[in-house]
Design an enzyme around this catalytic site. Structure first.
Site, mmCIF file in Angstrom:
data_model
loop_
_atom_site.group_PDB
_atom_site.id
_atom_site.type_symbol
_atom_site.label_atom_id
_atom_site.label_comp_id
_atom_site.label_asym_id
_atom_site.label_seq_id
_atom_site.Cartn_x
_atom_site.Cartn_y
_atom_site.Cartn_z
ATOM 1 N N THR A 45 10.122 2.125 -3.774
ATOM 2 C CA THR A 45 9.928 0.710 -3.459
ATOM 3 C C THR A 45 10.646 -0.165 -4.480
ATOM 4 O O THR A 45 11.310 -1.148 -4.122
ATOM 5 C CB THR A 45 8.431 0.367 -3.450
ATOM 6 O OG1 THR A 45 7.781 1.158 -2.446
ATOM 7 C CG2 THR A 45 8.202 -1.110 -3.147
ATOM 8 N N ASN A 56 0.853 -1.184 0.000
ATOM 9 C CA ASN A 56 0.000 0.000 0.000
ATOM 10 C C ASN A 56 0.891 1.237 0.000
ATOM 11 O O ASN A 56 1.384 1.672 1.036
ATOM 12 C CB ASN A 56 -0.929 -0.007 1.215
ATOM 13 C CG ASN A 56 -1.972 -1.088 1.133
ATOM 14 O OD1 ASN A 56 -2.945 -0.977 0.394
ATOM 15 N ND2 ASN A 56 -1.758 -2.172 1.885
ATOM 16 N N GLU A 57 1.131 1.765 -1.191
ATOM 17 C CA GLU A 57 2.060 2.863 -1.384
ATOM 18 C C GLU A 57 1.442 4.193 -0.928
ATOM 19 O O GLU A 57 0.229 4.266 -0.683
ATOM 20 C CB GLU A 57 2.456 2.949 -2.860
ATOM 21 C CG GLU A 57 3.160 1.716 -3.385
ATOM 22 C CD GLU A 57 4.609 1.592 -2.897
ATOM 23 O OE1 GLU A 57 4.962 2.258 -1.907
ATOM 24 O OE2 GLU A 57 5.373 0.816 -3.503
ATOM 25 N N PRO A 58 2.255 5.240 -0.804
ATOM 26 C CA PRO A 58 1.718 6.564 -0.462
ATOM 27 C C PRO A 58 0.550 6.933 -1.367
ATOM 28 O O PRO A 58 0.605 6.750 -2.588
ATOM 29 C CB PRO A 58 2.926 7.482 -0.709
ATOM 30 C CG PRO A 58 4.108 6.621 -0.410
ATOM 31 C CD PRO A 58 3.732 5.253 -0.916
ATOM 32 N N SER A 89 -2.485 5.545 -0.698
ATOM 33 C CA SER A 89 -3.483 4.496 -0.471
ATOM 34 C C SER A 89 -4.521 4.978 0.531
ATOM 35 O O SER A 89 -4.193 5.598 1.548
ATOM 36 C CB SER A 89 -2.810 3.220 0.040
ATOM 37 O OG SER A 89 -1.947 2.671 -0.933
#
Length: 642
Positions: A182, A163-165, A167
């Protein structure tokens, strides 16, 4: 470090319950114990235990302890159901980087969990199948009654799962595009950022938040900045881990290194009364200087009182007395004689005058860490007449580009042809290597011949650097420790053979000084393993006659630097010495321009090293000391008990 009134005061800024352990091993055992306790309780009740599992280096010791509990204490997983957080997309389950393979290697192949009770997102689907698959993944979790314990790591972007920035807190299992940071962090696993999949399937933040219990773990100095944001920062999409602040039963588990930037660790005097030992006092005074932008000797009583250090002033003040004490301590760390100055009063020097000259062993985890991290000090030791040995602990063979192999074998082939030597064998080797490399998959383990050639390339570079620094070739030791020789980023555990190799060298040289890499933020873990090998070897040698007269100095520089309050020996470098250090680093040509595994910092190692060395010198200057071009810093290791 001891505090008075150990209560809510010291966790005032923390928005998630956080527990700090001395090291990752002890913390992992506690987490495994909690999981095992729940499994046993549910087994007695005839109910299933549902676990949400993570991958990466963070949970590996938890899994190792669960395997041990299964094999040695009879913990059964027959009634356990697991759901993994994520998987790269697309990826085959037998790929070296697949999380299916990871979980099998670290856990599932070693316990008695039924195969049908294991769920890992499928990276082999056609893209159009993914949305339906994700909905079914969520449905399976609901059908089991939900996740009882969810394990998490945390990425440098603050991601949990993938869940990347950006999300959302109500997001569910889905396909996601990976953040550039990432992908960069994963580059070493795939032998190049260009080979890292751009997408992944991940549980959503909402899926994670539905778990009854969430345990987020982090180890090492490299995670300290994002941990502070996640635990003490405001809740925001930019750092998805901050959503855990709203979970009713979430806990953060850290080792001391990952916790070092939390307020209670970094500046405890802002929260509560402290037991002011010398170490804490020095840290506080250096912090105060940097906060008020003053050198040590200009700090006033008001500065102390206005910044939470009134009780230090009451106990050891006035400010003048504290300032003089800390100034003298810091002054005494600075020395141009890292091997000790002969025929000098060494009362206030970090190193002894006698014996002179000394025998020194510099341990270098990779074949270039010695010159990157302490090249100036190494050259100074040689110039002062000490007997300097360098022990290259690993071959470093995975960090060489394939093109370099072809270039070197091509050279051998042309050389043989030029001098009418045995051409057939060289041409055959070159053809085989070119064929292998042409068919090589990303991350595929090299053939024996290629690994050997890559190791020889790095060995030749290390010899060139050693010659440039003035070290005789018979004082360069290539240990080729077995734990490293997998051909993969993932290494084998440290073995007794690795320790024995280290012991043999120490007993051969009987050094008066040992230098070792304390740069534990190395993202690939090799530095940690190499340092542990040294520590274990020292324990084996603890009754040897030479060890009582041996000091152990830990250096940093490749991945981070010591805080100035930690430094116990500061070796100044002139502009000429810094240039010579740079030239020694340049001898490692395979790592020049673009190293294969650069980590999070895109600069070349010589650039990182010089910036850190100059930064340390500037900090000393700001504290009121002489202005130097650069400084290399060291911390003395006094044993595990201290």
């Amino acid at each position: 470090m001891n505090y008075h009134n150990e209560d809510e005061k010291i966790t005032y800024y923390e928005h998630i319950p956080t527990h700090i352990y001395s090291d990752a091993s002890s913390a992992s055992k506690e987490v495994a114990a909690e999981i095992a306790s729940l499994i046993r309780k549910r087994n007695e009740e005839g109910q299933a235990t549902v676990l949400g599992l993570a991958t990466g280096s963070t949970p590996t010791q938890v899994y190792a302890e669960l395997v041990r509990l299964h094999k040695e204490e009879g913990l059964t997983f027959e009634n356990v159901i697991t759901f993994n957080l994520d998987e790269y997309f697309p990826i085959q389950p037998n790929s070296l980087q697949s999380y299916v393979r990871f979980m099998n290697e670290h856990l599932f192949n070693h316990i008695d969990i039924p195969e049908e009770q294991v769920h890992i997102p499928d990276g082999t689907l056609d893209q159009e199948e993914v949305p339906k698959y994700c909905r079914e993944y969520e449905q399976k979790i609901r059908e089991t009654g939900g996740i009882d314990i969810q394990l998490l790591g945390i990425g440098r972007t603050g991601h949990i799962g993938f869940n990347e920035p950006g999300s959302r807190p109500n997001s569910r299992t889905r396909m996601i595009t990976l953040d550039r940071i990432t992908r960069k962090d994963a580059a070493s696993d795939f032998f190049g950022e260009e080979y890292v999949p751009r997408r992944a399937i991940t549980m959503g933040v909402g899926t994670i938040m539905d778990a009854d219990r969430v345990i987020m773990m982090a180890w090492g100095e490299g995670k300290a900045p994002i941990i502070r944001e996640a635990v003490e920062g405001e809740i925001r999409e930019h750092v998805p881990a901050t959503y855990l602040q709203e979970h009713k039963n979430a806990t953060v588990i850290l080792d001391e290194a990952a916790a070092e930037k939390l307020t209670r660790q970094r500046t405890p005097w802002l929260l509560t009364s402290c037991d002011w030992d010398d170490k804490l006092t020095r840290r506080a005074v250096v912090w105060l200087c940097q906060t008020v932008d003053k050198p040590v000797l200009k700090l006033t009583d008001e500065d102390y009182n206005e910044h939470g250090m009134g009780d230090l002033l009451t106990q050891y003040g006035p400010a003048y007395d504290i300032n003089i004490k800390i100034f003298n301590e810091l002054q005494h760390t600075i020395t141009g004689w890292p091997g000790g100055k002969p025929d000098a009063d060494d009362t206030n020097r970090p190193e002894r005058a006698k014996p002179f000259p000394k025998r020194a062993v510099i341990f270098s985890p990779h074949p270039d860490d010695d010159v990157i991290s302490m090249g100036g000090t190494l050259i100074r030791l040689v110039d002062h007449g000490h007997e300097v040995h360098v022990a290259y602990q690993t071959s470093g063979n995975i960090a060489v580009f394939d093109d370099d192999v072809v270039r070197f074998v091509d050279f051998v082939s042309d050389y043989n042809h030029l001098f009418d030597m045995n051409q057939t064998k060289a041409e055959e080797m070159l053809a085989n290597i070119k064929k292998f490399l042409k068919e090589k998959e990303p991350g595929q383990v090299d053939s024996y011949e290629i690994k050997h050639i890559k190791g020889l390339i790095r060995r030749g570079e290390a010899k060139a650097a050693g010659r440039y620094c003035g070290i005789p070739e018979d004082q360069l030791h290539f240990l080729d420790m077995p734990f490293y020789e997998t051909g993969r980023v993932k290494k084998k555990p440290l073995s007794q053979e690795d320790v024995d190799i280290t012991v043999e060298l120490l007993r051969e040289v009987k050094p008066h000084q040992i230098y070792a890499a304390g740069d534990l933020s190395d993202p690939h873990g090799t530095h940690r393993v190499c340092l542990e090998a040294i520590f274990r070897a020292l324990e084996v040698c603890q009754d040897d006659d030479w060890i009582e007269d041996c000091k152990v100095w830990l250096y940093r520089g490749a991945w981070q630097e010591w805080d100035i309050n930690e430094i116990e020996m500061a070796v100044p470098l002139s502009p000429e010495e810094l240039t010579k250090k740079r030239k020694a680093i340049f001898k490692h040509q395979s790592q020049k321009d673009r190293p294969l595994f650069p980590g999070a910092d895109e600069r070349e190692f010589w650039q990182r090293s010089e910036e850190r060395n100059r930064g340390t010198a500037q900090l000393y200057d700001a504290l009121g000391f002489a202005e130097y071009e650069a400084i290399e810093g060291f911390v003395e290791y006094k044993g595990r008990e201290q």
